[in-house]
Design a protein around this motif. Structure first.
Motif, PDB file in Angstrom:
ATOM      1  N   LEU A 207       0.871  -1.044   0.022  1.00 14.03           N
ATOM      2  CA  LEU A 207       0.200   0.045  -0.008  1.00 14.03           C
ATOM      3  C   LEU A 207       0.930   1.418  -0.104  1.00 14.03           C
ATOM      4  O   LEU A 207       1.555   1.583   1.029  1.00 14.03           O
TER       5      LEU A 207
ATOM      6  N   ILE B  98      -4.400   4.123   4.043  1.00 13.87           N
ATOM      7  CA  ILE B  98      -4.416   2.609   4.093  1.00 13.87           C
ATOM      8  C   ILE B  98      -5.820   2.198   3.983  1.00 13.87           C
ATOM      9  O   ILE B  98      -6.139   1.070   3.047  1.00 13.87           O
TER      10      ILE B  98
ATOM     11  N   ARG C 160      -6.484  -0.296   0.758  1.00 21.33           N
ATOM     12  CA  ARG C 160      -7.008  -1.512   1.065  1.00 21.33           C
ATOM     13  C   ARG C 160      -8.094  -1.849   0.162  1.00 21.33           C
ATOM     14  O   ARG C 160      -8.606  -2.936  -0.327  1.00 21.33           O
TER      15      ARG C 160
ATOM     16  N   ALA D 167      -8.048  -4.915  -2.295  1.00 21.65           N
ATOM     17  CA  ALA D 167      -8.810  -5.913  -1.927  1.00 21.65           C
ATOM     18  C   ALA D 167     -10.144  -6.309  -3.010  1.00 21.65           C
ATOM     19  O   ALA D 167     -10.288  -7.689  -3.257  1.00 21.65           O
TER      20      ALA D 167
ATOM     21  N   LYS E 125      -5.748  -9.615   1.455  1.00 17.92           N
ATOM     22  CA  LYS E 125      -6.135  -9.495   2.896  1.00 17.92           C
ATOM     23  C   LYS E 125      -5.090  -9.086   3.793  1.00 17.92           C
ATOM     24  O   LYS E 125      -5.310  -8.676   4.772  1.00 17.92           O
ATOM     25  N   LYS E 126      -3.771  -9.129   3.084  1.00 20.39           N
ATOM     26  CA  LYS E 126      -2.503  -8.521   4.083  1.00 20.39           C
ATOM     27  C   LYS E 126      -1.725  -7.780   2.949  1.00 20.39           C
ATOM     28  O   LYS E 126      -1.706  -7.862   2.040  1.00 20.39           O
ATOM     29  N   PHE E 127      -1.286  -6.735   3.967  1.00 17.62           N
ATOM     30  CA  PHE E 127      -0.713  -5.351   3.147  1.00 17.62           C
ATOM     31  C   PHE E 127       0.459  -5.311   3.965  1.00 17.62           C
ATOM     32  O   PHE E 127       0.784  -5.489   5.030  1.00 17.62           O
TER      33      PHE E 127
ATOM     34  N   GLU F 290      -2.625  -1.098  11.980  1.00  9.48           N
ATOM     35  CA  GLU F 290      -3.649  -1.826  11.193  1.00  9.48           C
ATOM     36  C   GLU F 290      -3.580  -3.114  11.062  1.00  9.48           C
ATOM     37  O   GLU F 290      -2.478  -3.462  11.122  1.00  9.48           O
TER      38      GLU F 290
ATOM     39  N   ASP G 200      -4.494  -5.620   9.505  1.00  7.57           N
ATOM     40  CA  ASP G 200      -4.062  -6.215   8.168  1.00  7.57           C
ATOM     41  C   ASP G 200      -2.682  -5.858   7.540  1.00  7.57           C
ATOM     42  O   ASP G 200      -2.367  -6.478   6.454  1.00  7.57           O
ATOM     43  N   VAL G 201      -1.925  -4.789   8.120  1.00  5.93           N
ATOM     44  CA  VAL G 201      -0.650  -4.561   7.823  1.00  5.93           C
ATOM     45  C   VAL G 201       0.185  -5.348   8.524  1.00  5.93           C
ATOM     46  O   VAL G 201       0.435  -5.402   9.751  1.00  5.93           O
TER      47      VAL G 201
END
Length: 295
Positions: A25, A67, A71, A75, A81-83, A110, A112-113
């Motif tokens: 991202l 983000i 995202r 997505a 789903k992961k960044f 975050e 999912d980061v």
């Protein structure tokens, strides 16, 4: 054609390491650059235009807002789903720890980061910053240091007003590796005064020092730069598509398979790109590189 069949892409590396798709991202944390603010120079590199890195201006949305926006797009497009939070615009270690740590922490907060990728200059990575990045890696985060080298030839770096030499890069890599931080090095093909042989030598010097990742970029001319003035005066001629593809394939083949390629071309938005026009056709370039690698 599938480029991942022919080289070790960063996307494949992340998939194998984390067991699922992970995407970067891109973030703008409103940093500047010592080659712009007068610390070592003004005007920046001759090929650099603010808008090519910073379309939102000097006051972008917050890290969390950026983000969230990125995202949503990724997505939907990829199902990721992961960044990785990619601090991209300008020089993202050019501040005190009191400024840097809260920004990095905001991104990592975050859920999912899963890590950071920090784009910067080799002359802007003091030990304290490297220690901070290493501390995140020690906590289990995926952390990459991205160093903009572009060329190993000091004469070229002076010509494009880079503001540092190859020695600064070598020093930064040594100190990063001493902390087990992986390095991704940015290299530009087609710089003024350079031919294919210069790119081959630069690659070998980088490999000799040790590197975990590479980004290859063709030099393109964008509005609002000194390079654009040189191009208009016929003092600079960019690479043709065939020249770049041939050179990129040569460099890829000379690179050990354990080195990941984070990128093998680069683009600019149509509203600022002047030349070469093929730099606006990412998939054309990627497909030609894949085709040549498979030949």
């Amino acid at each position: 054609m599938n480029l991942a069949k022919h080289l070790n892409t960063f996307g494949q590396y992340l998939l194998h390491r984390h067991g699922e798709r992970v995407h970067k991202l891109a973030l703008n944390a409103s940093f500047t650059c010592p080659n712009r603010d007068g610390s070592i120079g003004r005007g920046g590199c001759t090929f650099c235009n603010n808008a090519s890195f910073n379309p939102q201006g000097r006051h972008p949305p917050t890290i969390a807002e950026q983000i969230a926006a990125g995202r949503a797009v990724l997505a939907k497009r990829t199902g990721a789903k992961k960044f990785l939070a990619y601090f991209q615009a300008y020089t993202n270690t050019y501040a005190t720890l009191e400024v840097l740590k809260p920004l990095y922490d905001q991104a990592l907060a975050e859920p999912d980061v899963i890590g950071l990728s920090i784009g910067t200059r080799p002359d802007c990575v003091p030990n304290a910053v490297l220690d901070l990045l290493a501390s995140y890696r020690d906590q289990g985060y995926e952390v990459w240091l991205e160093l903009g080298l572009q060329s190993s030839f000091d004469r070229t770096l002076r010509r494009v007003n880079r503001g540092h030499g190859f020695a600064a890069y070598a020093d930064a890599v040594q100190r990063a590796h001493a902390r087990q931080l992986p390095v991704c090095t940015h290299l530009i093909a087609g710089l003024p005064g350079e031919g294919a042989s210069h790119s081959r030598v630069t690659l070998q010097r980088v490999l000799d020092l040790g590197v975990e990742g590479l980004k290859l970029h063709p030099l393109h001319v964008v509005k609002g730069t000194q390079l654009a003035n040189e191009w208009r005066r016929n003092e600079y001629q960019p690479l043709t598509l065939d020249e770049y593809v041939e050179l990129a394939v040569t460099l890829i083949r000379k690179t050990p398979p354990d080195v990941t390629f984070h990128r093998v071309t680069a683009t600019a938005s149509p509203d600022i790109l002047l030349a070469p026009q093929w730099c606006g056709k990412k998939w054309l370039v990627l497909n030609k590189i894949a085709e040549q690698l498979g030949a």
